[in-house]
Design an enzyme around this catalytic site. Structure first.
Site, PDB file in Angstrom:
ATOM      1  N   ASP A  19       1.887  -7.834   0.461  1.00  0.00           N
ATOM      2  CA  ASP A  19       2.629  -6.591  -0.703  1.00  0.00           C
ATOM      3  C   ASP A  19       2.567  -5.273   0.101  1.00  0.00           C
ATOM      4  OD1 ASP A  19       1.553  -9.152  -2.275  1.00  0.00           O
ATOM      5  OD2 ASP A  19       0.197  -7.876  -2.496  1.00  0.00           O
ATOM      6  N   ARG A  41      10.572  -9.382  -0.719  1.00  0.00           N
ATOM      7  CA  ARG A  41      10.322  -8.723  -1.985  1.00  0.00           C
ATOM      8  C   ARG A  41      10.779  -7.687  -2.804  1.00  0.00           C
ATOM      9  NH1 ARG A  41       4.556  -9.689  -3.747  1.00  0.00           N
ATOM     10  NH2 ARG A  41       4.402 -11.488  -3.009  1.00  0.00           N
TER      11      ARG A  41
END
Ligand SMILES: Cc1cc2nc3c(=O)[nH]c(=O)nc-3n(C[C@H](O)[C@H](O)[C@H](O)COP(=O)(O)OP(=O)(O)OC[C@H]3O[C@@H](n4cnc5c(N)ncnc54)[C@H](O)[C@@H]3O)c2cc1C
Length: 309
Positions: free
Chosen positions: A130, A181
């Protein structure tokens, strides 16, 4: 204004202790958090899989300040990977580098993240790193590059609100490391480094999506996970892939657990690859506050839990 306030509150320790103790906020958190234990989260993944929805499990936690806490976070990830294997539920995992001691020691962080990626490879799955607030962007990308040089089952997150992201995409594409992402970005960043206007963030997200799905990027092995609940971003992606004959399995959409479930089911029914980010654990406070920051209506949802038996 409200967004800034909730992101500020997400960092306050006394607020965290208070919110974690209140039964109505704990109940409300379950709207966005799959449970406090790993087995509960695995059952949620199983349920999603039955609806043709993929998952990435996130054991909530960030900002650890000791090596012991970082090692403990790593052990938790190894355990969830064991459960993924034993339970026969195919799921990726997502993790935050500050949970793995990025602010304690870069070397320890690299050692621990590498061990999770290796374990994931044994289980046949994938690790997503992340992206956190801007003070961590450069170091997060450096750790990612070090990992990606060795392992192919690891990807990164980039945030469309940062001015630098276009260059980051181009550089990762040219290095053959663009397993990305793409999201809008969840932290409060100054106008010196991030687009202050939502319309500019949205326009940049569309531009970056087109870069990532373009012929040149895909020829370099780029893979896009388009992480958004914004119908306009989703429609722009669908339009681009249709116009360029890009197969539906050459990219994926991603959404957060509990948000726009109608849209999640619709995309899965239309045959798109959809992966849901499934957070679990008892460290849900900052994650939960960021979800409130994104949508003021969620605050009324939390308050309504106060009046429910
Ligand atoms: C799978 C996934 C992983 C992510 N990982 C990261 C990360 O690593 N780093 C990072 O900075 N950010 C991450 N994010 C968060 C992201 O940056 C945004 O903050 C968040 O997704 C909201 O942006 P949006 O694209 O949905 O668009 P928005 O324009 O914010 O929202 C579009 C619509 O989606 C719905 N919606 C959005 N948020 C909510 C909410 N909280 N509650 C209810 N409805 C909502 C509403 O209908 C809204 O109108 C991730 C998001 C996803 C989906």
């Amino acid at each position: 204004m409200l967004r800034a306030l909730f992101i500020y509150l997400s960092k306050l320790r006394w607020m965290r202790s208070l919110i974690l103790k209140l039964s109505f906020t704990r109940k409300a958190s379950r709207r966005f958090v799959a449970g406090e234990t790993a087995p509960e989260a695995v059952e949620v993944v199983r349920y999603l899989n039955q609806q043709n929805i993929l998952a990435t499990l996130d054991h909530l936690g960030e900002d650890v300040h000791t090596e012991a806490d970082a090692r403990s976070a790593c052990d938790d990830y190894v355990r969830i990977l064991d459960l993924i294997q034993q339970g026969g539920v195919p799921s990726h995992v997502s993790l935050k580098l500050t949970q793995f001691g990025l602010d304690v020691s870069g070397d320890v962080c690299r050692e621990l993240v590498a061990s999770v990626i290796e374990k994931a490879a044994q289980v046949g799955t994938f690790v997503r790193i992340d992206m956190e607030g801007a003070p961590h962007t450069e170091r997060t990308l450096a750790v990612y590059r070090d990992m990606r040089k060795i392992y192919s089952n690891v990807g990164i997150v980039l945030q469309a609100y940062l001015y630098r992201t276009e260059d980051d995409v181009k550089r990762l594409v040219s290095e053959g490391m663009a397993h990305v992402r793409l999201c809008k970005g969840a932290y409060k960043e100054p106008a010196s480094i991030a687009f202050p206007r939502k319309a500019d963030v949205d326009a940049n997200m569309v531009k970056l999506m087109q870069l990532m799905l373009g012929d040149e990027a895909r020829a370099h092995g780029a893979y896009l996970a388009m992480a958004t609940h914004d119908v306009r971003m989703i429609e722009a992606t669908k339009k681009f892939v249709a116009e360029h004959n890009i197969p539906k399995d050459a990219f994926e959409f991603q959404m957060l657990y509990g948000i726009r479930r109608d849209l999640q089911q619709q995309l899965a029914a239309e045959g798109y690859k959809l992966r849901v980010y499934v957070p679990y654990g008892n460290e849900w406070y900052p994650y939960f506050m960021r979800r409130l920051a994104e949508r003021p209506a969620n605050i009324w949802f939390v308050l309504s839990n106060f009046f429910r038996p």
